[in-house]
Design a protein around this motif. Structure first.
Motif, mmCIF file in Angstrom:
data_model
loop_
_atom_site.group_PDB
_atom_site.id
_atom_site.type_symbol
_atom_site.label_atom_id
_atom_site.label_comp_id
_atom_site.label_asym_id
_atom_site.label_seq_id
_atom_site.Cartn_x
_atom_site.Cartn_y
_atom_site.Cartn_z
ATOM 1 N N ALA A 63 -10.119 -0.385 -5.104
ATOM 2 C CA ALA A 63 -8.760 0.410 -3.983
ATOM 3 C C ALA A 63 -9.910 1.132 -2.622
ATOM 4 O O ALA A 63 -10.658 0.914 -2.748
ATOM 5 C CB ALA A 63 -9.009 2.021 -5.160
ATOM 6 N N GLY A 64 -8.916 0.839 -2.414
ATOM 7 C CA GLY A 64 -8.850 1.345 -1.178
ATOM 8 C C GLY A 64 -8.650 2.285 0.475
ATOM 9 O O GLY A 64 -6.733 2.076 -0.918
ATOM 10 N N ILE A 65 -8.992 2.657 1.283
ATOM 11 C CA ILE A 65 -8.366 3.761 1.489
ATOM 12 C C ILE A 65 -8.068 3.537 3.390
ATOM 13 O O ILE A 65 -9.014 2.827 4.146
ATOM 14 C CB ILE A 65 -8.685 4.759 1.260
ATOM 15 N N LEU B 69 -15.659 11.977 2.327
ATOM 16 C CA LEU B 69 -14.937 11.512 3.201
ATOM 17 C C LEU B 69 -14.425 11.998 4.929
ATOM 18 O O LEU B 69 -13.957 13.329 3.917
ATOM 19 C CB LEU B 69 -14.501 9.965 2.871
ATOM 20 N N THR C 63 0.386 3.882 -6.330
ATOM 21 C CA THR C 63 0.354 2.405 -6.309
ATOM 22 C C THR C 63 -0.475 1.789 -7.617
ATOM 23 O O THR C 63 -1.689 2.452 -8.163
ATOM 24 C CB THR C 63 -1.016 2.252 -4.919
ATOM 25 N N THR D 49 -17.384 4.424 -3.290
ATOM 26 C CA THR D 49 -18.669 5.377 -5.008
ATOM 27 C C THR D 49 -17.052 4.070 -5.589
ATOM 28 O O THR D 49 -16.589 2.744 -5.176
ATOM 29 C CB THR D 49 -16.691 5.848 -4.805
ATOM 30 N N ILE E 94 -7.745 10.445 -4.703
ATOM 31 C CA ILE E 94 -7.977 10.763 -3.597
ATOM 32 C C ILE E 94 -7.767 12.313 -3.869
ATOM 33 O O ILE E 94 -6.746 13.040 -4.496
ATOM 34 C CB ILE E 94 -7.364 10.589 -2.756
ATOM 35 N N VAL F 49 -11.723 11.582 7.143
ATOM 36 C CA VAL F 49 -11.002 10.863 8.160
ATOM 37 C C VAL F 49 -10.218 11.118 8.886
ATOM 38 O O VAL F 49 -9.485 12.380 8.927
ATOM 39 C CB VAL F 49 -9.632 10.179 6.571
ATOM 40 N N LEU G 251 0.565 8.023 2.934
ATOM 41 C CA LEU G 251 0.368 9.521 2.164
ATOM 42 C C LEU G 251 -0.033 10.238 3.158
ATOM 43 O O LEU G 251 -0.713 9.766 4.492
ATOM 44 C CB LEU G 251 -0.739 9.110 0.966
ATOM 45 N N GLN H 275 0.592 -1.242 -0.099
ATOM 46 C CA GLN H 275 0.359 0.046 -0.304
ATOM 47 C C GLN H 275 0.964 0.848 -0.005
ATOM 48 O O GLN H 275 2.314 0.959 0.362
ATOM 49 C CB GLN H 275 -1.346 0.065 0.862
ATOM 50 N N ALA H 276 0.285 2.235 -0.556
ATOM 51 C CA ALA H 276 0.723 3.474 -0.734
ATOM 52 C C ALA H 276 0.625 3.807 0.794
ATOM 53 O O ALA H 276 -0.252 4.440 1.428
ATOM 54 C CB ALA H 276 0.228 4.706 -1.723
ATOM 55 N N TYR I 258 -12.670 2.786 3.858
ATOM 56 C CA TYR I 258 -13.433 2.247 2.484
ATOM 57 C C TYR I 258 -12.920 2.271 1.064
ATOM 58 O O TYR I 258 -11.886 1.548 0.961
ATOM 59 C CB TYR I 258 -13.687 4.333 2.467
ATOM 60 N N LEU I 259 -14.103 1.285 0.554
ATOM 61 C CA LEU I 259 -13.469 0.796 -0.650
ATOM 62 C C LEU I 259 -13.712 1.375 -1.860
ATOM 63 O O LEU I 259 -14.966 1.851 -2.148
ATOM 64 C CB LEU I 259 -13.424 -0.512 -0.546
ATOM 65 N N SER I 260 -13.433 1.302 -2.996
ATOM 66 C CA SER I 260 -14.129 2.373 -4.258
ATOM 67 C C SER I 260 -14.103 0.619 -4.962
ATOM 68 O O SER I 260 -13.695 -0.500 -5.565
ATOM 69 C CB SER I 260 -13.109 2.665 -5.054
ATOM 70 N N VAL I 261 -15.541 0.956 -5.773
ATOM 71 C CA VAL I 261 -15.372 -0.692 -6.803
ATOM 72 C C VAL I 261 -15.911 -0.322 -8.536
ATOM 73 O O VAL I 261 -16.288 0.356 -8.517
ATOM 74 C CB VAL I 261 -16.375 -1.346 -6.364
ATOM 75 N N ALA J 197 -8.356 5.163 -9.447
ATOM 76 C CA ALA J 197 -8.754 5.371 -8.238
ATOM 77 C C ALA J 197 -8.007 6.578 -7.691
ATOM 78 O O ALA J 197 -7.106 6.885 -8.187
ATOM 79 C CB ALA J 197 -9.168 4.556 -6.913
ATOM 80 N N THR K 218 -13.404 6.672 -8.812
ATOM 81 C CA THR K 218 -12.813 5.262 -9.837
ATOM 82 C C THR K 218 -13.864 5.205 -10.690
ATOM 83 O O THR K 218 -14.808 5.641 -10.597
ATOM 84 C CB THR K 218 -12.835 4.196 -8.429
ATOM 85 N N PHE L 243 -3.353 4.069 0.555
ATOM 86 C CA PHE L 243 -3.996 3.748 -0.412
ATOM 87 C C PHE L 243 -3.784 2.422 -0.660
ATOM 88 O O PHE L 243 -2.116 2.085 -1.570
ATOM 89 C CB PHE L 243 -4.362 5.074 -0.811
ATOM 90 N N ILE M 9 -11.592 14.268 2.984
ATOM 91 C CA ILE M 9 -10.824 13.880 1.315
ATOM 92 C C ILE M 9 -12.023 13.084 0.530
ATOM 93 O O ILE M 9 -13.353 12.853 1.125
ATOM 94 C CB ILE M 9 -9.948 12.524 1.992
ATOM 95 N N ALA N 278 -17.121 10.723 -3.891
ATOM 96 C CA ALA N 278 -17.256 10.125 -2.595
ATOM 97 C C ALA N 278 -16.626 11.188 -1.104
ATOM 98 O O ALA N 278 -15.236 11.688 -1.436
ATOM 99 C CB ALA N 278 -17.080 8.845 -1.878
ATOM 100 N N PHE O 97 -13.142 10.579 -2.762
ATOM 101 C CA PHE O 97 -12.755 9.122 -3.348
ATOM 102 C C PHE O 97 -13.291 9.298 -4.322
ATOM 103 O O PHE O 97 -14.540 9.261 -4.461
ATOM 104 C CB PHE O 97 -12.211 9.009 -1.640
#
Ligand SMILES: Nc1ncnc2c1ncn2[C@@H]1O[C@H](COP(=O)(O)OP(=O)(O)OP(=O)(O)O)[C@@H](O)[C@H]1O
Ligand SMILES: Nc1ncnc2c1ncn2[C@@H]1O[C@H](COP(=O)(O)OP(=O)(O)OP(=O)(O)O)[C@@H](O)[C@H]1O
Ligand SMILES: [Mg+2]
Ligand SMILES: [Mg+2]
Ligand SMILES: [Mg+2]
Ligand SMILES: [Mg+2]
Ligand SMILES: [Mg+2]
Ligand SMILES: [Mg+2]
Lengths: 335, 335
Positions: free
Chosen positions: B144-146, B42, A125, B125, A146, B44, A42, A39-40, B89-92, A144, A53, B51, A49, B40, A51
């Protein structure tokens, strides 16, 4: 390295590492990605934030004015920017068809690098999968993104109010027609170029000039008509747009006529729609026009009360008709 | 709605909206996604973020113990968790082949929903594209995930030190063999189940018990052997693992024998490797074993000095051989 992508390039083993190290890392280069961790990690400035995709399956991969790589960066950057966020970081996922040319891959990756540089974002990533010959169309890309949300503005598709004006940042249909023409091998006198571009700079200027802006959208699939329908429905207002005010290139109009497309439904990848309070509309328009991507910006209509969700087009000859959301598929695989 | 996905479902128009509203929104339901904005928004918690992304092209889409939907959530959750982040959080992104069964899509989406619930993450998202029949293999998914980075720990693949012990959270090869068996239509007495699972809970327990943990990895494509090679190279150390200590199910071992696979190179989707300072290894092992996904955890080896990048296997009969990174493709399209 081989000049074609092999199934083994997706295996996670030696060839995969070479592909990452020799193709992706040098192009996207940044210290976060270079660590090649799972994972990155950051740092985001304080604040909320954003987000988003998108996957990109455009056919053909290269078209006048751009390619899938540029599209994959700009599309995701723009979805962040229209929400008022400053795009910062992208992820990228490649699904590559076995046998795909490594030099085309390099071209695409290079194009992503250039678009990311222009947009001021970093690709931090990634992931690469390979599928058997025939099970993809060259390659598909997902990105995706951010961003950090800008403070002090309030953007939402529910915000449009009767009396607001509707701005469009330039000519419509350029992307869809450029891709379609390339796909069909159309040879026209003056080829249409896709408008694909990162719009975060222009959008930031617009917000500075018109901080009361209610909502922005990038009218991609489904075009301006579909996007306006969504906004009208979400805000429970109606909208009236003027055919004569909507910028369309002559070449786009003629290709549309030949193929029976309505440019209002054709995808754009370098345009925004903005709904702005009337008293800030001139400032907003000026800001758009000062930007290289907004030179042909125009006020194309207004938000009206009654008939929530309806969008009306005042035609050149003085009639008025309802512009619905797109029904079927006009142009598949446009982005 | 039609019972098959049409090209028009990817057009951005009416059918697309229906698909999103009737299939994706109800399953993933949360207030952020429900707004259907371009991005989205968000909040955090303060701190740094992690990420990551993976695309999933597993064949077949459904296999004993899981499906592509569960995989797409767990794989990305695990890549965040092994870095010490709490996944949020995930994007798909879906790329669907024209003609794909809508009821299979619902099953996959439902499986994502369940996995996301177990992992405690929200799908905020998304994006959906459709390609023509033949140009995908049912569907491909990108997530993708945060996550937010946990404070006070220092994880990096460069951290392994001579004297550290190497832990593995359970049996190896279950995922790869389950998928391969399903793909080949193998009928075996006791079918192997994929180990696909969200590991963030177990990893969090491990960190509590052994806060000095140096590095964790999920040994997915390329398996345990490839992952250890990467860690040894990054940390400039060597490693020694003991064949007799590595948990392998009997069924997995026999399928591997028949097909000539080495389980050390077969993909896992519910296991972690952890390098832990010697004095915290027992606590770490206990924490793993107390978790349902770590019952078969074991200390499988140690970090050694000299020969940086080399991984040695002490075999059952007392020999020692070098275990290299995977060279070709052992099993394509395993995740
Ligand atoms: N196309 C790419 N562009 C940039 N970086 C990439 C790309 N593909 C992979 N990477 C980077 O390479 C490293 C290894 O990626 P890899 O996908 O093998 O890791 P993983 O997700 O942990 O494994 P798996 O995909 O098997 O689950 C990661 O740091 C990833 O960010
Ligand atoms: N598979 C999905 N799961 C969850 N949400 C989805 C899915 N597909 C789309 N969405 C949501 O539907 C809304 C509209 O998505 P859409 O992709 O049309 O927007 P866009 O990215 O702005 O347009 P384009 O993809 O044409 O660039 C977004 O809020 C998106 O998060
Ligand atoms: Mg991983
Ligand atoms: Mg988009
Ligand atoms: Mg990956
Ligand atoms: Mg958009
Ligand atoms: Mg992964
Ligand atoms: Mg989208």
């Amino acid at each position: 390295m081989e000049d074609k992508i092999l199934l083994a390039h997706g295996s996670g083993g030696k060839l995969y590492r070479r592909l990452v190290n020799e193709v992706f890392l040098p192009a996207f280069q940044n210290p976060v990605l270079a660590k090649l961790e799972d994972q990155a990690n950051l740092t985001v400035p304080k604040g909320n934030i954003a987000f988003t995709t998108d996957s990109y399956v455009v056919n053909p991969l290269f078209f006048p004015g751009g390619d899938i790589g540029k599209l994959a960066v700009c599309g995701t950057v723009n979805d962040l920017a229209v929400g008022g966020a400053k795009p910062l970081y992208l992820s990228v996922g490649f699904i590559i068809e076995e046998g795909f040319s490594l030099s085309s891959l390099r071209d695409i990756v290079n194009s992503m690098k250039k678009a990311a540089e222009e947009a001021g974002v970093e690709i931090v990533t990634g992931d690469t999968k390979v599928v058997e010959k025939g099970l993809a169309d060259g390659l598909y890309i997902n990105t995706a993104g951010i961003g950090v949300t800008r403070e002090g503005i309030n953007l939402s598709s529910t915000n449009a109010q009767p009396g607001d004006l509707i701005l469009l940042s330039g000519t419509i249909g350029d992307h869809g027609i450029a891709v379609m023409a390339a796909r069909e091998g159309l040879t026209v006198m003056s080829p249409v170029l896709s408008d694909v571009a990162p719009l975060n700079g222009m959008i930031s200027d617009l917000i500075d000039a018109a901080p009361g802006v209610r909502v922005m959208r990038d009218p991609t699939r489904g075009g301006v008509a579909t996007t306006l329908n969504e906004l009208a429905a979400a805000s429970r207002v109606s909208m009236k747009i003027y055919e004569t005010e909507i910028p369309v290139r002559e070449e786009v109009a003629s290709v549309c006529e030949i193929f029976g497309f309505d440019p209002l439904y054709v995808a754009n990848e370098g345009k925004i729609l903005a709904v702005v309070p009337k008293d800030q509309a001139d400032d907003a328009l000026r800001a758009l026009r000062q930007h290289r991507y907004g030179r042909n910006a125009a006020i194309i209509g207004e938000v009206t009360a009654g008939n929530p969700g309806k969008v009306y087009l005042e035609t050149a000859i003085g009639g008025s008709r309802v512009i619905d959301m797109m029904a079927g598929e006009q142009l598949p695989r446009i982005c």
